[in-house]
Design a protein around this motif. Structure first.
Motif, PDB file in Angstrom:
ATOM      1  N   UNK A 256       0.833  -1.201   0.000  1.00 37.40           N
ATOM      2  CA  UNK A 256       0.000   0.000   0.000  1.00 37.40           C
ATOM      3  C   UNK A 256       0.868   1.252   0.000  1.00 37.40           C
ATOM      4  N   UNK A 257       0.517   2.197  -0.866  1.00 37.24           N
ATOM      5  CA  UNK A 257       1.170   3.495  -0.966  1.00 37.24           C
ATOM      6  C   UNK A 257       0.054   4.541  -0.939  1.00 37.24           C
ATOM      7  N   UNK A 258       0.290   5.670  -0.326  1.00 36.75           N
ATOM      8  CA  UNK A 258      -0.722   6.736  -0.359  1.00 36.75           C
ATOM      9  C   UNK A 258      -1.003   7.101  -1.822  1.00 36.75           C
ATOM     10  N   UNK A 259      -2.266   7.250  -2.151  1.00 34.47           N
ATOM     11  CA  UNK A 259      -2.683   7.482  -3.533  1.00 34.47           C
ATOM     12  C   UNK A 259      -1.943   8.658  -4.166  1.00 34.47           C
ATOM     13  N   UNK A 260      -1.847   9.763  -3.450  1.00 37.78           N
ATOM     14  CA  UNK A 260      -1.213  10.965  -4.011  1.00 37.78           C
ATOM     15  C   UNK A 260       0.287  10.799  -4.229  1.00 37.78           C
ATOM     16  N   UNK A 261       0.881   9.744  -3.656  1.00 37.92           N
ATOM     17  CA  UNK A 261       2.311   9.503  -3.840  1.00 37.92           C
ATOM     18  C   UNK A 261       2.620   8.655  -5.073  1.00 37.92           C
TER      19      UNK A 261
ATOM     20  N   UNK B 268       1.359   5.646 -13.411  1.00 37.03           N
ATOM     21  CA  UNK B 268       0.684   4.496 -12.801  1.00 37.03           C
ATOM     22  C   UNK B 268      -0.544   4.082 -13.605  1.00 37.03           C
ATOM     23  N   UNK B 269      -0.778   2.787 -13.643  1.00 37.59           N
ATOM     24  CA  UNK B 269      -1.932   2.214 -14.342  1.00 37.59           C
ATOM     25  C   UNK B 269      -3.171   2.348 -13.446  1.00 37.59           C
ATOM     26  N   UNK B 270      -4.331   2.563 -14.071  1.00 39.33           N
ATOM     27  CA  UNK B 270      -5.552   2.858 -13.319  1.00 39.33           C
ATOM     28  C   UNK B 270      -6.717   1.987 -13.781  1.00 39.33           C
ATOM     29  N   UNK B 271      -7.521   1.540 -12.801  1.00 36.19           N
ATOM     30  CA  UNK B 271      -8.797   0.865 -13.055  1.00 36.19           C
ATOM     31  C   UNK B 271      -9.866   1.600 -12.264  1.00 36.19           C
TER      32      UNK B 271
ATOM     33  N   UNK C  84      -2.539   7.468 -14.546  1.00 39.93           N
ATOM     34  CA  UNK C  84      -2.861   8.338 -13.418  1.00 39.93           C
ATOM     35  C   UNK C  84      -2.756   9.818 -13.789  1.00 39.93           C
ATOM     36  N   UNK C  85      -1.854  10.159 -14.680  1.00 38.76           N
ATOM     37  CA  UNK C  85      -1.756  11.555 -15.138  1.00 38.76           C
ATOM     38  C   UNK C  85      -3.039  11.971 -15.842  1.00 38.76           C
ATOM     39  N   UNK C  86      -3.552  11.104 -16.701  1.00 35.95           N
ATOM     40  CA  UNK C  86      -4.809  11.370 -17.409  1.00 35.95           C
ATOM     41  C   UNK C  86      -5.958  11.479 -16.410  1.00 35.95           C
TER      42      UNK C  86
END
Length: 164
Positions: free
Chosen positions: A2-7, A12-15, A139-141
């Motif tokens: 687990x990593x903080x989302x904002x970090x 990063x790949x996103x679902x 994640x950028x998108x």
């Protein structure tokens, strides 16, 4: 892991998983606890995945993983899908809802996908309406374009026809 989302980095790949109802406080607490443990234990062929989640509008869950450290494998992606099947079974919530989600301030209005052309024709969704789109490039998108204006989404085809 687990990593903080904002970090998580922009690549990063996103679902994105959309529920068919708003989570109440008890459901929200349960989902957060469940997903934090699931993400903490998530791995690909034994290698931990640096990943996190975010809950938006108390109805949408965004999962992200930094694949530069370790790529999510088919098995690990299947495992993450399994989390939502398990949550659905335990909570009676459909996380595979295919409705179109219109963002109205801090909540969503869901419209059935099959009737979306009529919803647009009736003016309930306009080109500048914000839509919680189900897919983003990374994640950028997500950070830059989510939610998206309807005219910048797959719904744009209905506005061209409506304006002719």
């Amino acid at each position: 892991m687990y990593v903080e989302f904002q970090q998580l980095p922009a690549h990063s790949r996103v679902w994105i998983y959309q529920a068919n109802k708003v989570f109440n406080e008890q459901e929200l607490t349960f989902i957060q606890s469940y997903l934090k443990q699931a993400v903490q234990d998530w791995n690909a062929h034994g290698a931990p995945l640096a990943s996190s989640f975010q809950i938006r509008y108390n109805q949408i869950i965004v999962i992200a993983v930094d694949e530069h450290l370790h790529a999510a494998s088919g098995c690990s992606i299947d495992a993450s899908t399994g989390w939502f099947k398990d949550l659905a079974f335990q909570m009676g919530i459909n996380f595979f809802d295919r409705s179109v989600a219109l963002v109205q301030e801090d909540s969503l209005i869901l419209f059935p996908l099959l009737g979306i052309k009529q919803v647009v024709a009736k003016g309930k969704i306009s080109p500048d309406s914000l839509i919680a789109i189900p897919q983003v490039k990374d994640l950028a998108d997500y950070r830059a374009h989510w939610p998206a204006q309807a005219n910048d989404s797959w719904l744009k085809k209905y506005f061209v026809a409506a304006s002719v």
